[in-house]
Design an enzyme around this catalytic site. Sequence first.
Site, PDB file in Angstrom:
ATOM      1  N   GLY A   1       0.848  -1.181   0.000  1.00 31.74           N
ATOM      2  CA  GLY A   1       0.000   0.000   0.000  1.00 31.74           C
ATOM      3  C   GLY A   1       0.884   1.230   0.000  1.00 31.74           C
ATOM      4  O   GLY A   1       2.032   1.177   0.437  1.00 31.74           O
TER       5      GLY A   1
ATOM      6  N   GLN B   1       3.294   9.954   1.030  1.00 31.28           N
ATOM      7  CA  GLN B   1       4.570   9.240   1.134  1.00 31.28           C
ATOM      8  C   GLN B   1       5.493   9.543  -0.035  1.00 31.28           C
ATOM      9  O   GLN B   1       6.689   9.237   0.036  1.00 31.28           O
ATOM     10  CB  GLN B   1       4.339   7.741   1.247  1.00 31.28           C
ATOM     11  CG  GLN B   1       3.712   7.345   2.578  1.00 31.28           C
ATOM     12  CD  GLN B   1       3.551   5.856   2.665  1.00 31.28           C
ATOM     13  OE1 GLN B   1       2.523   5.315   2.250  1.00 31.28           O
ATOM     14  NE2 GLN B   1       4.569   5.186   3.194  1.00 31.28           N
TER      15      GLN B   1
ATOM     16  N   LEU C   1       6.781   1.852   4.269  1.00 28.32           N
ATOM     17  CA  LEU C   1       7.754   2.244   3.250  1.00 28.32           C
ATOM     18  C   LEU C   1       8.444   3.555   3.596  1.00 28.32           C
ATOM     19  O   LEU C   1       9.515   3.849   3.073  1.00 28.32           O
ATOM     20  CB  LEU C   1       7.077   2.332   1.876  1.00 28.32           C
ATOM     21  CG  LEU C   1       6.518   1.019   1.343  1.00 28.32           C
ATOM     22  CD1 LEU C   1       5.797   1.242   0.021  1.00 28.32           C
ATOM     23  CD2 LEU C   1       7.609  -0.024   1.203  1.00 28.32           C
TER      24      LEU C   1
ATOM     25  N   HIS D   1      -2.025   7.383   7.332  1.00 29.04           N
ATOM     26  CA  HIS D   1      -1.085   8.254   6.620  1.00 29.04           C
ATOM     27  C   HIS D   1      -1.767   9.540   6.172  1.00 29.04           C
ATOM     28  O   HIS D   1      -1.203  10.627   6.309  1.00 29.04           O
ATOM     29  CB  HIS D   1      -0.517   7.559   5.370  1.00 29.04           C
ATOM     30  CG  HIS D   1       0.706   6.759   5.624  1.00 29.04           C
ATOM     31  ND1 HIS D   1       1.856   7.279   6.159  1.00 29.04           N
ATOM     32  CD2 HIS D   1       0.969   5.447   5.405  1.00 29.04           C
ATOM     33  CE1 HIS D   1       2.772   6.343   6.263  1.00 29.04           C
ATOM     34  NE2 HIS D   1       2.248   5.208   5.820  1.00 29.04           N
TER      35      HIS D   1
END
Length: 179
Positions: free
Chosen positions: A56, A61, A105, A150
Amino acid sequence: MRHSVIPGSSGLVRPMRFLGDPVLQAPCREVTGFDGALAQLVEDLYATMYAARGVGLAANQIGIPLRVFVYDCPDDEDRRHLGHVVNPRLVTADGVTVTGHEGCLSLPGIEAGTTRFDRAVVEGVDLGGEPVRVEGTGFFARCLQHETDHLEGGLFTDRLTGLRRRRALRAAQRAPWAS
Protein backbone atom coordinates in the site's frame (compact mmCIF):
# COMPACT_ATOMS: atom_id res chain seq x y z
CA MET A 1 -5.36 -12.82 -22.55
CA ARG A 2 -5.04 -9.60 -20.54
CA HIS A 3 -7.60 -6.94 -21.39
CA SER A 4 -6.56 -4.24 -18.96
CA VAL A 5 -3.45 -2.22 -18.30
CA ILE A 6 -1.19 -3.36 -15.48
CA PRO A 7 -1.42 -0.77 -12.66
CA GLY A 8 1.72 1.34 -12.50
CA SER A 9 3.00 0.30 -15.92
CA SER A 10 2.80 3.88 -17.16
CA GLY A 11 3.84 5.41 -13.84
CA LEU A 12 7.08 6.94 -12.66
CA VAL A 13 8.83 5.75 -9.53
CA ARG A 14 8.94 8.77 -7.27
CA PRO A 15 11.26 9.43 -4.32
CA MET A 16 9.89 8.19 -1.00
CA ARG A 17 9.49 10.51 1.97
CA PHE A 18 10.81 9.25 5.29
CA LEU A 19 10.07 9.69 8.98
CA GLY A 20 10.66 13.31 9.96
CA ASP A 21 9.43 14.79 6.67
CA PRO A 22 6.71 17.36 7.50
CA VAL A 23 4.45 16.13 4.66
CA LEU A 24 4.00 12.85 6.57
CA GLN A 25 2.88 14.66 9.72
CA ALA A 26 0.04 16.81 8.38
CA PRO A 27 -3.47 15.80 7.30
CA CYS A 28 -3.83 15.64 3.51
CA ARG A 29 -6.18 17.79 1.41
CA GLU A 30 -9.28 16.46 -0.32
CA VAL A 31 -8.94 15.80 -4.04
CA THR A 32 -11.11 18.19 -6.06
CA GLY A 33 -9.78 17.69 -9.59
CA PHE A 34 -10.65 14.39 -11.24
CA ASP A 35 -8.45 14.69 -14.30
CA GLY A 36 -5.40 13.30 -16.03
CA ALA A 37 -3.12 14.59 -13.28
CA LEU A 38 -4.97 12.46 -10.71
CA ALA A 39 -4.81 9.42 -12.98
CA GLN A 40 -1.06 9.93 -13.39
CA LEU A 41 -0.63 10.30 -9.63
CA VAL A 42 -2.36 6.94 -9.10
CA GLU A 43 -0.11 5.33 -11.73
CA ASP A 44 2.96 6.84 -10.04
CA LEU A 45 1.77 5.55 -6.67
CA TYR A 46 1.46 2.01 -8.04
CA ALA A 47 4.87 2.18 -9.74
CA THR A 48 6.53 3.50 -6.58
CA MET A 49 4.77 0.95 -4.34
CA TYR A 50 5.82 -1.95 -6.56
CA ALA A 51 9.40 -0.68 -6.84
CA ALA A 52 9.59 -0.51 -3.03
CA ARG A 53 7.92 -3.93 -2.67
CA GLY A 54 5.04 -2.58 -0.62
CA VAL A 55 1.40 -3.53 -0.33
CA GLY A 56 0.00 0.00 0.00
CA LEU A 57 1.11 3.58 -0.54
CA ALA A 58 -0.42 6.95 0.32
CA ALA A 59 0.19 10.07 -1.77
CA ASN A 60 1.93 11.98 1.01
CA GLN A 61 4.57 9.24 1.13
CA ILE A 62 5.80 10.59 -2.21
CA GLY A 63 5.36 14.21 -1.12
CA ILE A 64 1.87 14.88 -2.52
CA PRO A 65 -0.46 15.98 0.33
CA LEU A 66 -3.66 14.68 -1.27
CA ARG A 67 -6.13 12.10 0.06
CA VAL A 68 -5.30 9.18 -2.26
CA PHE A 69 -3.87 5.73 -1.67
CA VAL A 70 -3.30 2.55 -3.67
CA TYR A 71 -3.04 -1.05 -2.53
CA ASP A 72 -2.15 -4.50 -3.80
CA CYS A 73 -2.52 -6.52 -0.64
CA PRO A 74 -3.50 -10.04 0.33
CA ASP A 75 -5.90 -10.83 3.13
CA ASP A 76 -5.38 -13.64 5.62
CA GLU A 77 -6.86 -16.17 3.16
CA ASP A 78 -4.27 -15.03 0.57
CA ARG A 79 -6.91 -13.37 -1.66
CA ARG A 80 -5.44 -10.44 -3.56
CA HIS A 81 -7.04 -7.00 -3.20
CA LEU A 82 -5.98 -4.42 -5.79
CA GLY A 83 -7.24 -0.88 -6.12
CA HIS A 84 -7.12 2.77 -5.22
CA VAL A 85 -9.29 5.09 -3.15
CA VAL A 86 -9.59 8.84 -3.56
CA ASN A 87 -10.77 10.90 -0.56
CA PRO A 88 -10.99 7.80 1.64
CA ARG A 89 -12.61 7.75 5.05
CA LEU A 90 -12.25 4.89 7.49
CA VAL A 91 -15.92 4.35 8.34
CA THR A 92 -15.58 1.14 10.33
CA ALA A 93 -12.76 -0.48 12.26
CA ASP A 94 -14.04 -3.22 14.51
CA GLY A 95 -13.85 -6.85 15.49
CA VAL A 96 -11.10 -8.26 17.61
CA THR A 97 -7.86 -6.39 17.97
CA VAL A 98 -4.76 -8.14 16.74
CA THR A 99 -1.16 -7.21 17.40
CA GLY A 100 0.96 -8.07 14.40
CA HIS A 101 4.20 -7.03 12.76
CA GLU A 102 3.79 -3.85 10.80
CA GLY A 103 6.23 -1.87 8.72
CA CYS A 104 6.09 1.15 6.47
CA LEU A 105 7.75 2.24 3.25
CA SER A 106 8.48 5.59 4.95
CA LEU A 107 10.43 3.75 7.66
CA PRO A 108 12.21 1.07 5.61
CA GLY A 109 13.54 -1.82 7.62
CA ILE A 110 11.63 -0.88 10.79
CA GLU A 111 8.91 -3.23 12.05
CA ALA A 112 7.04 -3.46 15.32
CA GLY A 113 4.08 -5.28 16.79
CA THR A 114 1.18 -2.90 16.20
CA THR A 115 -2.37 -3.36 17.42
CA ARG A 116 -5.13 -2.95 14.81
CA PHE A 117 -8.73 -4.02 14.39
CA ASP A 118 -9.29 -7.20 12.39
CA ARG A 119 -11.96 -5.63 10.16
CA ALA A 120 -12.02 -2.28 8.35
CA VAL A 121 -14.27 -0.50 5.87
CA VAL A 122 -13.09 2.47 3.81
CA GLU A 123 -15.37 4.58 1.64
CA GLY A 124 -14.32 7.11 -0.95
CA VAL A 125 -14.41 7.53 -4.71
CA ASP A 126 -12.49 6.25 -7.72
CA LEU A 127 -10.67 8.22 -10.43
CA GLY A 128 -13.98 9.12 -12.04
CA GLY A 129 -15.53 10.34 -8.81
CA GLU A 130 -17.76 7.25 -8.48
CA PRO A 131 -18.35 5.95 -4.94
CA VAL A 132 -16.28 2.97 -3.77
CA ARG A 133 -16.48 0.92 -0.60
CA VAL A 134 -13.59 -1.35 0.33
CA GLU A 135 -13.96 -3.92 3.09
CA GLY A 136 -11.08 -5.89 4.49
CA THR A 137 -10.25 -8.39 7.19
CA GLY A 138 -6.98 -9.56 8.66
CA PHE A 139 -3.84 -8.26 6.97
CA PHE A 140 -5.85 -6.32 4.40
CA ALA A 141 -7.79 -4.56 7.19
CA ARG A 142 -4.41 -3.63 8.70
CA CYS A 143 -3.36 -2.16 5.33
CA LEU A 144 -6.56 -0.08 5.01
CA GLN A 145 -6.14 1.34 8.51
CA HIS A 146 -2.43 2.01 7.93
CA GLU A 147 -3.00 3.94 4.68
CA THR A 148 -5.88 6.03 6.05
CA ASP A 149 -3.68 6.88 9.06
CA HIS A 150 -1.09 8.25 6.62
CA LEU A 151 -3.64 10.60 5.08
CA GLU A 152 -4.44 11.97 8.55
CA GLY A 153 -0.73 12.68 9.15
CA GLY A 154 0.00 9.55 11.15
CA LEU A 155 2.51 6.72 11.04
CA PHE A 156 2.28 3.27 12.57
CA THR A 157 4.84 4.34 15.17
CA ASP A 158 2.24 6.78 16.54
CA ARG A 159 0.21 3.72 17.61
CA LEU A 160 3.11 2.18 19.51
CA THR A 161 3.71 2.67 23.21
CA GLY A 162 6.41 1.94 25.72
CA LEU A 163 9.35 -0.22 24.78
CA ARG A 164 8.04 -1.01 21.27
CA ARG A 165 7.82 2.68 20.44
CA ARG A 166 11.24 3.49 21.90
CA ARG A 167 12.89 0.62 20.02
CA ALA A 168 11.26 1.53 16.70
CA LEU A 169 12.17 5.22 16.96
CA ARG A 170 15.71 4.42 18.08
CA ALA A 171 16.14 2.09 15.09
CA ALA A 172 14.78 4.83 12.81
CA GLN A 173 17.33 7.34 14.16
CA ARG A 174 20.13 4.91 13.28
CA ALA A 175 18.77 3.96 9.86
CA PRO A 176 20.81 4.89 6.78
CA TRP A 177 17.88 6.92 5.39
CA ALA A 178 17.51 9.04 8.58
CA SER A 179 18.13 12.72 8.04
